[in-house]
Design a protein around this motif. Structure first.
Motif: not given
Length: 208
Positions: A166-187
């Motif tokens: 997960i690529f996180a970034q603080d925005y307005n003093g709060t950590q945002q976890n949805a700026w980017g991610q790489i995920e491996l999952k079953t299909n």
């Protein structure tokens, strides 16, 4: 110095107060009932128990400032020796420094000298290296460096996440976890996998 017969411990005092005691279990500093061979006790509001290892004189880069050794006396397979240690190392200025975790005795009876983990004074972490160039660097000599993300437990079902970065970034003093991610999952087959890359668009919505 006095002996407390009812409680069965030897006490050492100074300035009208008990500073340390020795009982059948061990040495207690700040406590009259140590539960281990060495127990240092102080109220959490006062900083808690503190143990300090002090080096004297001037230090140069690479000098050991202090060390905790783990000595194995077992001689069944090897000669007894220091199997691991935690060492504080002086940095370039002598005043700063790094923390190292050492393992792997190079030969029977020799002291462990393999730096398994290096915590640099700039907060970078090195695994297999004592000079990490980034916040985390994994180095393997003449081998492939690898980081494993392991999902333990039962067999995964379909569309199950096996791990993500997960690529996180603080925005307005709060950590945002949805700026980017790489995920491996079953299909849909549950035995094959897909890799998903997600980023946040200019409108704020996630894009895959």
């Amino acid at each position: 110095v006095f002996y407390n017969n009812p409680s069965n411990y030897l006490a050492f005092g100074a300035s009208g107060a008990t500073q340390a005691v020795v009982n059948g279990t061990g040495l207690g500093i700040g406590t009259t009932s140590p539960a281990a061979q060495l127990e240092i006790s102080r109220a959490g509001t006062s900083g808690g128990g503190v143990m300090r290892l002090t080096s004297t004189g001037e230090t140069s880069a690479g000098d050991a400032v202090g060390k905790i050794e783990f000595y194995n006396s077992d001689t069944t397979d090897h000669t007894a020796g220091v199997m691991a240690s935690i060492k504080a190392i002086a940095g370039p200025s002598g005043g700063e420094g790094h923390l190292q975790f050492l393992t792997d005795m190079p030969s029977e009876g020799a002291e462990a000298n393999q730096v398994a983990l290096h915590l640099h004074s700039n907060a970078n972490v090195g695994i297999g290296t004592t000079s990490p160039a980034t916040q985390l660097q994994v180095t393997a000599t003449d081998a492939t460096s690898a980081i494993t993300i392991h999902r333990d437990g039962s067999n995964p079902s379909t569309n199950t996440s096996l791990g993500k970065i997960i690529f996180a970034q603080d925005y307005n003093g709060t950590q945002q976890n949805a700026w980017g991610q790489i995920e491996l999952k079953t299909n849909a087959s549950s035995t094959r996998t897909d890799m998903a890359f997600k980023v946040k668009s200019t409108s704020g919505n996630e894009m895959t």
